[in-house]
Design a protein around this motif. Structure first.
Motif, PDB file in Angstrom:
ATOM      1  N   THR A  81      51.244  50.396  30.960  1.00  0.00           N
ATOM      2  CA  THR A  81      51.156  49.324  31.955  1.00  0.00           C
ATOM      3  C   THR A  81      49.777  49.279  32.591  1.00  0.00           C
ATOM      4  O   THR A  81      49.161  48.220  32.692  1.00  0.00           O
ATOM      5  CB  THR A  81      52.231  49.524  33.035  1.00  0.00           C
ATOM      6  OG1 THR A  81      53.516  49.505  32.409  1.00  0.00           O
ATOM      7  CG2 THR A  81      52.157  48.403  34.060  1.00  0.00           C
ATOM      8  N   HIS A 107      41.198  39.988  39.433  1.00  0.00           N
ATOM      9  CA  HIS A 107      42.642  39.955  39.172  1.00  0.00           C
ATOM     10  C   HIS A 107      43.088  41.168  38.354  1.00  0.00           C
ATOM     11  O   HIS A 107      44.173  41.716  38.583  1.00  0.00           O
ATOM     12  CB  HIS A 107      43.022  38.672  38.441  1.00  0.00           C
ATOM     13  CG  HIS A 107      43.015  37.447  39.309  1.00  0.00           C
ATOM     14  ND1 HIS A 107      43.803  37.316  40.432  1.00  0.00           N
ATOM     15  CD2 HIS A 107      42.289  36.298  39.216  1.00  0.00           C
ATOM     16  CE1 HIS A 107      43.586  36.144  40.992  1.00  0.00           C
ATOM     17  NE2 HIS A 107      42.675  35.500  40.276  1.00  0.00           N
ATOM     18  N   LEU A 108      42.259  41.587  37.412  1.00  0.00           N
ATOM     19  CA  LEU A 108      42.598  42.763  36.618  1.00  0.00           C
ATOM     20  C   LEU A 108      42.700  44.007  37.498  1.00  0.00           C
ATOM     21  O   LEU A 108      43.615  44.822  37.345  1.00  0.00           O
ATOM     22  CB  LEU A 108      41.555  42.967  35.515  1.00  0.00           C
ATOM     23  CG  LEU A 108      41.614  41.967  34.362  1.00  0.00           C
ATOM     24  CD1 LEU A 108      40.354  42.070  33.512  1.00  0.00           C
ATOM     25  CD2 LEU A 108      42.859  42.210  33.502  1.00  0.00           C
ATOM     26  N   GLN A 136      43.300  44.009  40.732  1.00  0.00           N
ATOM     27  CA  GLN A 136      44.454  43.845  41.620  1.00  0.00           C
ATOM     28  C   GLN A 136      45.771  44.115  40.898  1.00  0.00           C
ATOM     29  O   GLN A 136      46.759  44.501  41.534  1.00  0.00           O
ATOM     30  CB  GLN A 136      44.460  42.425  42.211  1.00  0.00           C
ATOM     31  CG  GLN A 136      43.351  42.210  43.242  1.00  0.00           C
ATOM     32  CD  GLN A 136      43.242  40.764  43.707  1.00  0.00           C
ATOM     33  OE1 GLN A 136      43.427  39.829  42.918  1.00  0.00           O
ATOM     34  NE2 GLN A 136      42.920  40.573  44.974  1.00  0.00           N
ATOM     35  N   ALA A 137      45.771  43.924  39.579  1.00  0.00           N
ATOM     36  CA  ALA A 137      46.978  44.202  38.798  1.00  0.00           C
ATOM     37  C   ALA A 137      47.167  45.694  38.555  1.00  0.00           C
ATOM     38  O   ALA A 137      48.179  46.103  37.964  1.00  0.00           O
ATOM     39  CB  ALA A 137      46.911  43.460  37.463  1.00  0.00           C
ATOM     40  N   HIS A 185      44.903  47.771  36.932  1.00  0.00           N
ATOM     41  CA  HIS A 185      44.139  48.315  35.817  1.00  0.00           C
ATOM     42  C   HIS A 185      42.906  49.054  36.326  1.00  0.00           C
ATOM     43  O   HIS A 185      42.367  48.747  37.398  1.00  0.00           O
ATOM     44  CB  HIS A 185      43.721  47.201  34.866  1.00  0.00           C
ATOM     45  CG  HIS A 185      44.887  46.493  34.230  1.00  0.00           C
ATOM     46  ND1 HIS A 185      45.827  47.144  33.458  1.00  0.00           N
ATOM     47  CD2 HIS A 185      45.262  45.186  34.265  1.00  0.00           C
ATOM     48  CE1 HIS A 185      46.726  46.272  33.046  1.00  0.00           C
ATOM     49  NE2 HIS A 185      46.421  45.080  33.518  1.00  0.00           N
ATOM     50  N   GLY A 243      44.198  32.621  39.608  1.00  0.00           N
ATOM     51  CA  GLY A 243      44.926  33.365  38.592  1.00  0.00           C
ATOM     52  C   GLY A 243      45.924  32.516  37.852  1.00  0.00           C
ATOM     53  O   GLY A 243      46.971  33.012  37.412  1.00  0.00           O
ATOM     54  N   GLN A 256      48.128  38.164  31.515  1.00  0.00           N
ATOM     55  CA  GLN A 256      49.092  37.703  32.518  1.00  0.00           C
ATOM     56  C   GLN A 256      48.611  37.949  33.943  1.00  0.00           C
ATOM     57  O   GLN A 256      49.132  37.320  34.878  1.00  0.00           O
ATOM     58  CB  GLN A 256      50.441  38.385  32.295  1.00  0.00           C
ATOM     59  CG  GLN A 256      51.210  37.807  31.113  1.00  0.00           C
ATOM     60  CD  GLN A 256      52.468  38.585  30.769  1.00  0.00           C
ATOM     61  OE1 GLN A 256      52.621  39.751  31.166  1.00  0.00           O
ATOM     62  NE2 GLN A 256      53.371  37.964  30.028  1.00  0.00           N
ATOM     63  N   ALA A 257      47.629  38.805  34.115  1.00  0.00           N
ATOM     64  CA  ALA A 257      47.096  39.076  35.455  1.00  0.00           C
ATOM     65  C   ALA A 257      46.369  37.874  36.035  1.00  0.00           C
ATOM     66  O   ALA A 257      46.200  37.779  37.260  1.00  0.00           O
ATOM     67  CB  ALA A 257      46.153  40.284  35.416  1.00  0.00           C
ATOM     68  N   TYR A 258      45.954  36.927  35.176  1.00  0.00           N
ATOM     69  CA  TYR A 258      45.157  35.799  35.681  1.00  0.00           C
ATOM     70  C   TYR A 258      45.491  34.471  35.004  1.00  0.00           C
ATOM     71  O   TYR A 258      44.741  33.508  35.120  1.00  0.00           O
ATOM     72  CB  TYR A 258      43.661  36.089  35.521  1.00  0.00           C
ATOM     73  CG  TYR A 258      43.255  36.634  34.159  1.00  0.00           C
ATOM     74  CD1 TYR A 258      42.960  35.802  33.109  1.00  0.00           C
ATOM     75  CD2 TYR A 258      43.180  38.017  33.949  1.00  0.00           C
ATOM     76  CE1 TYR A 258      42.601  36.307  31.868  1.00  0.00           C
ATOM     77  CE2 TYR A 258      42.835  38.539  32.711  1.00  0.00           C
ATOM     78  CZ  TYR A 258      42.535  37.681  31.679  1.00  0.00           C
ATOM     79  OH  TYR A 258      42.176  38.184  30.448  1.00  0.00           O
TER      80      TYR A 258
END
Length: 305
Positions: free
Chosen positions: A7, A26-27, A29-30, A32, A144, A165-167
């Motif tokens: 994940t 966004h990556l 914040q997800a 990663h 996003g 899917q993060a953005y």
């Protein structure tokens, strides 16, 4: 067959322009673990400064190769074919160190030729490769909610999907390597035709001395409605163009579409004509203005043609 990716991934992002900067955010914040690279180091510094108040961090790499070291996935969003070839296939490019089984996702709008070339190199190195140009502009990147059109093998697209899917709000696998780029060309041909028609219609309404606000109210709920009408009618009416997707970039994209059309035997006379209209606006100094500035090609009432 490679193992499924976890994940939280080590994701490296190459290219911190107006699209890449928010995508990389966004990556992070997800969840990663993000590494960033930009040819101009000041942009990486600016990304870190903006990320700090959000509690986000990233490792800064000095080269694309360094960024790819230990990465589960590398994502790129640069300027053109030459830029992409340099950061991916060059001596210090990402493919020189990206591990077997890793994912490579390219969001740059480039030729289908370079997308297919990179896919061949990726196959030889057992890298999962997706050409994935986007639609939605800077606003979509910030929110996003990008739409992504993907070319590549089913396995590559499915491996890339959890990252994108993060953005993105829409991810569509359209076909084999290069198909993402040719689909983006379809997208740009459509946009160019709509905005040119909208420009001509608005100038017609102005010349007829109609209340353009009432015209919008009358026609925007019917068959003439479009995203461009909803979002650009009022700003075009006000001669406001200092935002959005620049004409310089649209001409690059239309040039790619026209070149591809020649290679596949397709006729795109309307796209070619609109490209020339954009060239006229460029010559007036409008290259960095939004694509809706194409309306400047049509004279206002009382102006010389």
């Amino acid at each position: 067959m490679t193992d499924p990716l976890p994940t939280a991934l080590n994701v490296s992002f190459l290219g911190l322009g107006v699209m890449g900067t928010p995508i990389a955010r966004h990556l992070a914040q997800a969840g990663h673990r993000v590494t960033i690279y930009n040819r101009t180091a000041a942009r990486a510094d600016a990304w870190l400064a903006a990320a700090e108040p959000l509690g986000l961090t990233a490792r800064v790499a000095g080269t694309p190769a360094e960024a790819a070291e230990g990465a589960d996935a590398v994502v790129s969003c640069v300027g053109n074919d030459d830029d992409l070839a340099d950061v991916v296939l060059g001596p210090a490019g990402a493919f020189s160190r990206l591990r077997r089984g890793a994912v490579f996702i390219d969001h740059t709008t480039v030729s289908a030729r370079i997308a297919r070339q990179i896919a061949v190199e990726a196959r030889d190195k057992e890298i999962l490769c997706v050409d994935a140009p986007v639609s939605g502009g800077q606003a979509g990147a910030e929110k996003g909610t990008l739409s992504i059109m993907c070319g590549g093998s089913p396995a590559a697209v499915e491996a890339a999907r959890p990252i994108m899917q993060a953005y993105a709000s829409r991810i569509t696998h359209v076909g084999k390597p290069g198909a993402g780029q040719t689909t983006k060309m379809v997208n740009q041909i459509c946009i160019a035709g709509v905005i040119a028609g909208l420009s001509e219609a608005l100038r017609f309404a102005q010349s007829a001395r109609l209340d353009t606000g009432k015209v919008f109210e009358a026609i925007s709920g019917g068959a003439a409605q479009s995203w461009q009408m909803d979002n650009r009618w009022a700003t075009m009416d006000e001669d406001s163009f200092d935002f959005g997707f620049a004409i310089d970039w649209m001409r690059k994209d239309l040039g790619l579409a026209i070149d591809e059309a020649r290679s596949i035997g397709a006729a795109v006379p309307i796209a070619a004509l609109i490209d020339q209209f954009y060239a006229e606006v460029q010559a007036k100094g409008g290259g960095r203005q939004d694509t809706s500035a194409i309306i400047r090609r049509w004279p206002k009432r009382g102006e010389p043609a």
